[in-house]
Scaffold this motif. Sequence first.
Motif, mmCIF file in Angstrom:
data_model
loop_
_atom_site.group_PDB
_atom_site.id
_atom_site.type_symbol
_atom_site.label_atom_id
_atom_site.label_comp_id
_atom_site.label_asym_id
_atom_site.label_seq_id
_atom_site.Cartn_x
_atom_site.Cartn_y
_atom_site.Cartn_z
ATOM 1 N N SER A 10 27.771 18.139 -8.312
ATOM 2 C CA SER A 10 28.049 19.376 -8.757
ATOM 3 C C SER A 10 27.020 20.388 -8.375
ATOM 4 O O SER A 10 27.469 21.396 -8.024
ATOM 5 C CB SER A 10 28.368 19.731 -10.275
ATOM 6 O OG SER A 10 27.215 19.385 -10.913
ATOM 7 N N ALA A 11 25.993 19.891 -8.060
ATOM 8 C CA ALA A 11 24.770 20.812 -7.812
ATOM 9 C C ALA A 11 24.564 20.891 -6.323
ATOM 10 O O ALA A 11 24.678 19.738 -5.819
ATOM 11 C CB ALA A 11 23.448 20.397 -8.531
ATOM 12 N N PRO A 12 24.408 21.848 -5.585
ATOM 13 C CA PRO A 12 23.706 22.074 -4.454
ATOM 14 C C PRO A 12 22.249 21.456 -4.407
ATOM 15 O O PRO A 12 21.756 21.492 -5.193
ATOM 16 C CB PRO A 12 23.716 23.578 -3.990
ATOM 17 C CG PRO A 12 23.613 24.195 -5.338
ATOM 18 C CD PRO A 12 24.192 23.305 -6.530
ATOM 19 N N MET A 13 21.947 20.955 -3.216
ATOM 20 C CA MET A 13 20.537 20.399 -3.051
ATOM 21 C C MET A 13 19.761 21.598 -3.315
ATOM 22 O O MET A 13 19.788 22.507 -2.820
ATOM 23 C CB MET A 13 20.682 19.807 -1.522
ATOM 24 C CG MET A 13 19.262 19.228 -1.225
ATOM 25 S SD MET A 13 18.749 18.130 -2.551
ATOM 26 C CE MET A 13 16.820 18.370 -2.345
ATOM 27 N N ASP A 14 18.476 21.091 -3.863
ATOM 28 C CA ASP A 14 17.462 22.243 -4.148
ATOM 29 C C ASP A 14 16.081 21.783 -3.722
ATOM 30 O O ASP A 14 15.827 20.668 -3.758
ATOM 31 C CB ASP A 14 17.628 22.514 -5.613
ATOM 32 C CG ASP A 14 17.251 24.130 -5.477
ATOM 33 O OD1 ASP A 14 16.590 24.617 -4.723
ATOM 34 O OD2 ASP A 14 17.773 24.964 -6.645
ATOM 35 N N THR A 15 15.299 22.520 -3.423
ATOM 36 C CA THR A 15 13.877 22.429 -3.275
ATOM 37 C C THR A 15 13.174 21.749 -4.313
ATOM 38 O O THR A 15 12.421 20.976 -4.087
ATOM 39 C CB THR A 15 13.237 23.334 -2.554
ATOM 40 O OG1 THR A 15 13.513 24.569 -3.249
ATOM 41 C CG2 THR A 15 13.718 23.785 -1.042
ATOM 42 N N ASN A 16 13.544 21.954 -5.339
ATOM 43 C CA ASN A 16 12.674 21.502 -6.579
ATOM 44 C C ASN A 16 12.531 19.858 -6.411
ATOM 45 O O ASN A 16 11.788 19.232 -7.192
ATOM 46 C CB ASN A 16 13.026 22.006 -7.922
ATOM 47 C CG ASN A 16 14.563 21.339 -8.350
ATOM 48 O OD1 ASN A 16 15.366 20.956 -7.345
ATOM 49 N ND2 ASN A 16 14.773 21.013 -9.408
ATOM 50 N N ASN B 78 9.473 17.204 -7.572
ATOM 51 C CA ASN B 78 10.129 16.217 -8.407
ATOM 52 C C ASN B 78 9.601 14.754 -7.659
ATOM 53 O O ASN B 78 8.832 13.983 -8.313
ATOM 54 C CB ASN B 78 11.337 15.994 -8.596
ATOM 55 C CG ASN B 78 11.593 17.028 -9.579
ATOM 56 O OD1 ASN B 78 10.801 17.191 -10.289
ATOM 57 N ND2 ASN B 78 12.972 17.186 -10.024
ATOM 58 N N TYR C 115 21.942 13.329 -6.377
ATOM 59 C CA TYR C 115 21.476 13.799 -7.657
ATOM 60 C C TYR C 115 22.788 13.980 -8.414
ATOM 61 O O TYR C 115 23.334 12.772 -8.921
ATOM 62 C CB TYR C 115 20.889 14.816 -7.656
ATOM 63 C CG TYR C 115 19.698 15.150 -9.058
ATOM 64 C CD1 TYR C 115 19.892 16.257 -9.794
ATOM 65 C CD2 TYR C 115 18.762 14.085 -9.063
ATOM 66 C CE1 TYR C 115 19.158 16.142 -10.860
ATOM 67 C CE2 TYR C 115 17.952 14.023 -10.106
ATOM 68 C CZ TYR C 115 18.069 15.202 -11.057
ATOM 69 O OH TYR C 115 17.315 15.288 -12.005
ATOM 70 N N THR C 116 23.464 14.882 -8.517
ATOM 71 C CA THR C 116 24.800 15.081 -9.095
ATOM 72 C C THR C 116 25.509 15.847 -7.975
ATOM 73 O O THR C 116 25.082 16.716 -7.520
ATOM 74 C CB THR C 116 24.657 15.909 -10.467
ATOM 75 O OG1 THR C 116 23.485 16.664 -10.513
ATOM 76 C CG2 THR C 116 24.489 14.844 -11.765
ATOM 77 N N ALA D 149 8.820 29.860 -3.698
ATOM 78 C CA ALA D 149 10.037 29.804 -2.763
ATOM 79 C C ALA D 149 11.362 29.521 -3.783
ATOM 80 O O ALA D 149 12.040 30.212 -3.323
ATOM 81 C CB ALA D 149 9.776 28.457 -2.069
ATOM 82 N N LEU D 150 10.806 28.730 -4.922
ATOM 83 C CA LEU D 150 12.409 28.803 -5.768
ATOM 84 C C LEU D 150 12.368 30.189 -6.330
ATOM 85 O O LEU D 150 13.508 30.423 -6.851
ATOM 86 C CB LEU D 150 11.733 27.728 -6.954
ATOM 87 C CG LEU D 150 12.127 26.259 -6.505
ATOM 88 C CD1 LEU D 150 11.439 25.620 -7.531
ATOM 89 C CD2 LEU D 150 13.495 26.137 -6.319
ATOM 90 N N ARG D 151 11.440 30.806 -6.540
ATOM 91 C CA ARG D 151 11.321 32.334 -7.155
ATOM 92 C C ARG D 151 11.797 33.102 -6.423
ATOM 93 O O ARG D 151 11.740 34.505 -6.632
ATOM 94 C CB ARG D 151 10.048 32.467 -8.122
ATOM 95 C CG ARG D 151 9.869 31.521 -9.128
ATOM 96 C CD ARG D 151 10.741 31.372 -10.416
ATOM 97 N NE ARG D 151 11.151 32.779 -10.668
ATOM 98 C CZ ARG D 151 12.374 33.026 -11.282
ATOM 99 N NH1 ARG D 151 13.322 32.243 -11.346
ATOM 100 N NH2 ARG D 151 12.584 34.251 -11.593
#
Lengths: 788, 387
Positions: free
Chosen positions: A673-679, A683, A670-671, A767-769
């Motif tokens: 700068s960002a850590p990998m995320d579950t969202n 998506n 993705y980018t 989980a995200l929350r």
Amino acid sequence: MAAAAAAGPSPGSGPGDSPEGPEGEAPERRRKAHGMLKLYYGLSEGEAAGRPAGPDPLDPTDLNGAHFDPEVYLDKLRRECPLAQLMDSETDMVRQIRALDSDMQTLVYENYNKFISATDTIRKMKNDFRKMEDEMDRLATNMAVITDFSARISATLQDRHERITKLAGVHALLRKLQFLFELPSRLTKCVELGAYGQAVRYQGRAQAVLQQYQHLPSFRAIQDDCQVITARLAQQLRQRFRCALPPAPSPICARLLAVALPCVCFCVELLLALGEPFLAHARGRLEKELRSLEAELGPSPPAPDVLEFTDHGGSGFVGGLCQVAAAYQELFAAQGPAGAEKLAAFARELGSRYFALVERRLAQEQGGGDNSLLVRALDRFHRRLRAPGALLAAAGLADAATEIVERVARERLGHHLQGLRAAFLGCLTDVRQALAAPRVAGKEGPGLAELLANVASSILSHIKASLAAVHLFTAKEVSFSNKPYFRGEFCSQGVREGLIVGFIHSMCQTAQSFCDSPGEKGGATPPALLLLLSRLCLDYETATISYILTLTDEQFLVQDQFPVTPVSTLCAEARETARRLLTHYVKVQGLVISQMLRKSVETRDWLSTLEPRNVRAVMKRVVEDTTAIDVQVGLLYEEGVRKAQSSDSSKRTFSVYSSSRQQGRYAPSYTPSAPMDTNLLSNIQKLFSERIDVFSPVEFNKVSVLTGIIKISLKTLLECVRLRTFGRFGLQQVQVDCHFLQLYLWRFVADEELVHLLLDEVVASAALRCPDPVPMEPSVVEVICERG
Amino acid sequence: MEDDAPVIYGLEFQARALTPQTAETDAIRFLVGTQSLKYDNQIHIIDFDDENNIINKNVLLHQAGEIWHISASPADRGVLATCYNRTSDSKVLTCAAVWRMPKELESGSHESPDDSSSTAQTLELLCHLDNTAHGNMACVVWEPMGDGKKIISLADNHILLWDSQESSSQAVLASSASLEGKGQLKFTSGRWSPHHNCTQVATANDTTLRGWDTRSMSQIYCIENAHGQLVRDLDFNPNKQYYLASCGDDCKVKFWDTRNVTEPVKTLEEHSHWVWNVRYNHSHDQLVLTGSSDSRVILSNMVSISSEPFGHLVDDDDISDQEDHRSEEKSKEPLQDNVIATYEEHEDSVYAVDWSSADPWLFASLSYDGRLVINRVPRALKYHILL
């Protein structure tokens, strides 16, 4: 003179012909005579006046003109014409002269012959006349002898003739006197015998004489006697006229009275004038009828029923009017249009008062339910009025009566429409009560399907009853059913459009109003009612509407050109109503479950919750409610199609958050700068799934309805979860709850993938929350769910 | 150049908070706050180069917590306020604070995105809006047109008016009011009216809309049951002082005249799920933007209840054109309310939409998955409104 006579009517006499004024006639004739003379002598005055456009008659060069001057002509000819033409004209002229010469000779010969024969004839006539003179003389002497004889015979007979004449006169006088002296007794006898006609004729004959000689005491006495008798006669006649009910030969009676009344008044009026008191009297009698009718109408309800009322009106007033009209026409037919006009005005005035009464009575009937009685009453009313209607076409009574009948019919239609609406609303109230009752009593009430059948059949029977009631208006034996209104407009516009189509419209509107007004806050409408109405409308769309309309069309042979609402329009409306109701039902039920879920998410402290041991009660409640809804919808709607899935789907575990798959599967693309995320997971998942339209329109089957409700509920759950922060056990609880929902909800929906997707998303969002997302082992989740 | 193509920008985290940089009127700049429980949250300053259709971004760290609401000061480009979650001892508290961004970022920089990520800078805390006594902060709104001194914040059932002093380094609670009633009342959203000399604020709690006078902190109107379900957001018509729009969980957008609170002036029902955001265009109030959790953004043309119901009125000074205008006006007089466009670039719920403060024809929308989409009003409509 023959020529003058022939020329007289010719156009030559011209302008003198036209004027016709009487004073201008004499000079005119004189001028005409002058003209004839002039014409005869070749003068051209008439000609000049008659043909002003012709060649100038004074022109001396005109060969045929009266003022022809050979010198001038020759001069002109020589001067103007070339030689060749001169030669031509010369030969031409010579030829003409020769032709004229020969003509003249012929004429002279002919005239000479005629003259000779005329002379012969005259000579013969002279001889004949001399002979005739002698015979005439002889005739004269004979005639003188005859006259002489005749005079002598007359002189001889003169004396006797005078005596005979005198005797005859005396005889006549004596007979008249005898008649007069016998008059009172004759009259009495006539009155006793009931020979009123004879009596009145006598009185009519004697009246003038008695009037003249009333200064003589003996005549006076007779006259007085006669007057007394006549008065009695008049009295009797009036009496009879007043109570002249059908059996009495009333035309005669009326005629007698009509003659008798003026007798009493000693004035011999013209027949036209006689008519007035006749009508006035008739009016008195008819008004009495009207008053009695009005009394029957009364201010209070206990009036006799409408049939009786119209009967009274028909026999009393209309019968009376008929008699009067018939009598009048018989009596005064000679008066022509003026008399008829008078009668018509009379009938119109009384008729309108009668109609007003009838309408008042019919208005009282308007609320009632018995159509047959009303129709019979109307029929009689109409039928009775047809007799005077035929008699008095000018008064327009029949038209007015037909109008009243039409108006009543229209009002009846309106009344029935109201009745149908009220019946529909009543049905709805019943359904509401039936729906509310079992909850209170705690036992099974009548099922929805049964209720629906009840409602449908009751509405249908109401419609049929209305149709039957209205149908009476067009029954063959009813006298007004063949009027154009009842054959055309009444059937198509009134019954079909006004009653049936109007009712269907209003039914749809009533049903739709349930969607609109109480939509906020869940509304006061029980959802089951929405469902039932929706099914009802759908049934209408598929079958009932066309059935009702066919029924209507069959019963009322619609045969005019008015445009009628096609079945398809109504069906579309009903379908739209059904769709809206069902969508609204989905919304309402979805909202109920949503509220439950939302409360459960919002009120809980998800951070400090304990490790899940059970499925939360609210989820069980959700499943229970959904099952209840499923049963409810199943009562009314078909199953519908669902996507084929593996039969094992209830056993599916959550793929989303099973920890083994979480990491490393998706490279950080993705980018940086960002850590990998579950969202990302959701998506990417979304890339392969279709967009879910939450409040999307539903189809008419159970699965679609349930899918709609579950979609709304789960979407609410998702949004609520996203607004909260979860602890580890909070997340696990959500996991358990979602699995539980998964276990039980998939069977209700068309595409179970949808439930999976939404629930996965819920868990993923939870989980995200969660700051510390440690999911529960799927096996444990399953155990808990199965236990719960 | 493809004028109407949307520009999409992706954030790494979930995000709900979006605001234009209100004080900036030249450059198109939006601020986006992220929501992450595990990582440091960020504020993305997104510059949009209208001419080249390029997005430049700068990232600021917001370490205090995940951002639920963000608003920029109308007076100072560098000042903004956030509502953020602070999680401690298994308790979540939403706080609010006023921040200043580094000077060099105020007017935007044109560094390449790659560099900026490595040099993430931190916000400078100006002051906390102390809410320990009042509960969770739902939102913070600045006084519009003001000097950036007055702030309203909504905390549970309290409405708090703050006076910030000494260049915003200190915020003093000037006055407050609270909502009393059955159950737990909680404000969900509020807006400050630009009319009436900025003395009115409207708030939403549950299904009710309320208007407040900031001078006395008393309620001036109340629209009970404005929506069938929770009211999510509201906005004032910038040109018509009594008009406001609201949206909520019943999928509806309603337009109100606050002088008649019994029924809405107009209702739109275009979304198929909860409507989270409604925004009037700052200059052309017929343009109304709504964002919803059905992942759609809808731009509506509400001409009939706008301040220009008959289209653009001709100014007095261009008399020469008046003849042409008049004929044109005739033809466009019967304008209809309609949906101009539905934007479907988002794949998750859209929680925030807003117009740019610099370009009235441009707006941004933000969905939960961190996708920011910048769109423009269709060109045809723009010219229709302008000409």
